[in-house]
Write a protein that holds these residues in place. Structure first.
Motif, mmCIF file in Angstrom:
data_model
loop_
_atom_site.group_PDB
_atom_site.id
_atom_site.type_symbol
_atom_site.label_atom_id
_atom_site.label_comp_id
_atom_site.label_asym_id
_atom_site.label_seq_id
_atom_site.Cartn_x
_atom_site.Cartn_y
_atom_site.Cartn_z
ATOM 1 N N THR A 176 37.326 9.005 2.794
ATOM 2 C CA THR A 176 38.296 8.179 2.070
ATOM 3 C C THR A 176 38.294 8.503 0.583
ATOM 4 O O THR A 176 39.345 8.493 -0.063
ATOM 5 C CB THR A 176 37.982 6.691 2.288
ATOM 6 O OG1 THR A 176 36.623 6.416 1.869
ATOM 7 C CG2 THR A 176 38.112 6.322 3.760
ATOM 8 N N ASP B 124 44.720 0.904 -2.342
ATOM 9 C CA ASP B 124 43.910 0.795 -1.120
ATOM 10 C C ASP B 124 42.424 0.809 -1.460
ATOM 11 O O ASP B 124 41.631 0.065 -0.877
ATOM 12 C CB ASP B 124 44.254 1.943 -0.182
ATOM 13 C CG ASP B 124 43.347 1.961 1.040
ATOM 14 O OD1 ASP B 124 43.579 1.162 1.960
ATOM 15 O OD2 ASP B 124 42.396 2.776 1.076
ATOM 16 N N TRP B 125 42.042 1.656 -2.408
ATOM 17 C CA TRP B 125 40.637 1.750 -2.815
ATOM 18 C C TRP B 125 40.181 0.481 -3.525
ATOM 19 O O TRP B 125 39.087 -0.036 -3.259
ATOM 20 C CB TRP B 125 40.471 2.970 -3.713
ATOM 21 C CG TRP B 125 39.109 3.160 -4.273
ATOM 22 C CD1 TRP B 125 37.933 3.312 -3.579
ATOM 23 C CD2 TRP B 125 38.752 3.241 -5.663
ATOM 24 N NE1 TRP B 125 36.881 3.485 -4.443
ATOM 25 C CE2 TRP B 125 37.357 3.442 -5.730
ATOM 26 C CE3 TRP B 125 39.482 3.167 -6.846
ATOM 27 C CZ2 TRP B 125 36.671 3.564 -6.938
ATOM 28 C CZ3 TRP B 125 38.801 3.294 -8.048
ATOM 29 C CH2 TRP B 125 37.425 3.482 -8.094
ATOM 30 N N ARG C 66 47.807 -0.713 5.319
ATOM 31 C CA ARG C 66 47.513 0.725 5.337
ATOM 32 C C ARG C 66 48.556 1.499 6.127
ATOM 33 O O ARG C 66 48.869 2.638 5.784
ATOM 34 C CB ARG C 66 46.118 0.952 5.899
ATOM 35 C CG ARG C 66 45.025 0.616 4.889
ATOM 36 C CD ARG C 66 43.646 0.785 5.436
ATOM 37 N NE ARG C 66 42.672 0.639 4.368
ATOM 38 C CZ ARG C 66 41.372 0.406 4.561
ATOM 39 N NH1 ARG C 66 40.898 0.303 5.795
ATOM 40 N NH2 ARG C 66 40.551 0.289 3.537
ATOM 41 N N THR D 164 39.040 -1.681 0.160
ATOM 42 C CA THR D 164 37.861 -0.873 0.493
ATOM 43 C C THR D 164 36.637 -1.456 -0.180
ATOM 44 O O THR D 164 36.678 -1.822 -1.361
ATOM 45 C CB THR D 164 38.052 0.587 0.036
ATOM 46 O OG1 THR D 164 39.268 1.088 0.576
ATOM 47 C CG2 THR D 164 36.898 1.459 0.507
ATOM 48 N N SER E 14 42.224 4.774 9.202
ATOM 49 C CA SER E 14 41.604 3.560 8.682
ATOM 50 C C SER E 14 42.311 2.317 9.203
ATOM 51 O O SER E 14 41.661 1.301 9.493
ATOM 52 C CB SER E 14 41.628 3.580 7.150
ATOM 53 O OG SER E 14 40.894 4.669 6.637
ATOM 54 N N ALA F 168 47.103 5.057 -3.060
ATOM 55 C CA ALA F 168 45.700 5.394 -2.777
ATOM 56 C C ALA F 168 44.765 4.572 -3.648
ATOM 57 O O ALA F 168 43.718 4.091 -3.179
ATOM 58 C CB ALA F 168 45.471 6.882 -3.009
ATOM 59 N N VAL G 24 44.393 9.817 6.762
ATOM 60 C CA VAL G 24 43.233 8.959 6.522
ATOM 61 C C VAL G 24 43.625 7.486 6.609
ATOM 62 O O VAL G 24 42.895 6.664 7.189
ATOM 63 C CB VAL G 24 42.610 9.290 5.151
ATOM 64 C CG1 VAL G 24 41.547 8.262 4.779
ATOM 65 C CG2 VAL G 24 41.996 10.687 5.180
ATOM 66 N N LEU G 25 44.784 7.127 6.055
ATOM 67 C CA LEU G 25 45.232 5.737 6.112
ATOM 68 C C LEU G 25 45.532 5.306 7.540
ATOM 69 O O LEU G 25 45.230 4.170 7.936
ATOM 70 C CB LEU G 25 46.464 5.548 5.231
ATOM 71 C CG LEU G 25 46.222 5.568 3.721
ATOM 72 C CD1 LEU G 25 47.548 5.533 2.970
ATOM 73 C CD2 LEU G 25 45.345 4.392 3.292
#
Length: 249
Positions: free
Chosen positions: A103, A157-158, A44, A162, A87, A154, A83-84
């Motif tokens: 997120t 990462d999701w 991240r 996540t 996180s 993004a 946000v990253l």
């Protein structure tokens, strides 16, 4: 000889019932011990640096800084980077992850920036196509980072880092507040600049000089409906995708 039966039988004590369990106001994640995930934190951090690199290049080679910062992809990249970074810090220090609403919003705005660029601005068949949408030189690199690499980062990462099931349909309407505020900002910015000024309206579908306020609001309504459908699709996918965190990173 049997004992006489008493005329009145004394009341027997009531049998106690098991206590009724009330629903707990504490979410399940609050009682689950978080796990430190250094690899997730490192990944991240790299994705956040990628987003910040795109923003820096856009500010350096994309014209006046005030205009560059006014573009939606630059703002969405900045939000995603913040946000990253938050996180990554939580994953490194074994703290609970950020709210799914936060997120999910960062993911949604990054994806919107990429789709608008590729489907409306850079596509020659689009009625809102811009001839130099891809930029030149280092500006082209900045555009590719903010409009292609950052949305892909993004999404990765999701999908890979996540836990699923954290997005809800009620988030979709809240996520649209920022695009609505951006619409007001774009129109107000255009009114403050002199007619004929370069970059007075940031996007062709928001150009009041060309479409008038009625046409711009119609474009905004259609785009808003498409964005809500996209947000609902993200929520639905979040509830059917597999859990990538069953193994510890």
């Amino acid at each position: 000889m049997t004992a006489p039966i008493p005329r009145e039988i004394p009341d027997l004590p009531a049998i106690p019932r098991p206590p009724k369990l009330l629903p707990s106001p504490v979410p399940a994640r609050a009682v689950v011990t978080p796990v430190r995930r250094p690899l997730v934190a490192a990944l991240r951090l790299l994705l956040a640096l990628l987003a910040l690199t795109g923003v820096v290049l856009e500010l350096a080679f994309g014209g006046p800084a005030s205009r560059s910062l006014s573009h939606f992809p630059v703002q969405s990249s900045l939000l995603l980077a913040l946000v990253l970074l938050a996180s990554a810090r939580r994953a490194w220090s074994a703290r609970h992850p950020l709210s799914g609403a936060v997120t999910g919003a960062a993911l949604f705005y990054a994806v919107v920036a990429g789709l608008v660029h590729h489907l409306l601005l850079a596509d020659a068949s689009s009625p809102f196509a811009v001839p130099d949408a891809g930029g030149t030189g280092w500006h082209a690199v900045a555009v590719q980072i903010t409009c292609t690499a950052v949305p892909a980062a993004a999404a990765l990462d999701w999908l890979l880092l996540t836990a699923p099931g954290r997005l809800h349909l009620r988030h979709a309407a809240v996520w649209l507040l920022y695009p609505l505020a951006y619409l007001g900002f774009s129109l107000a910015r255009g009114e403050l600049l002199l007619p004929g000024a370069e970059g007075r309206y940031l996007y062709p579908f928001l150009d009041v000089d060309q479409h008038g306020y009625k046409g711009v609001l119609g474009n905004a309504l259609l785009l808003g409906l498409a964005l809500y459908a996209l947000a609902a699709l993200l929520v639905a996918l979040d509830h059917v995708r597999p859990n990538p965190l069953r193994r510890r990173w």
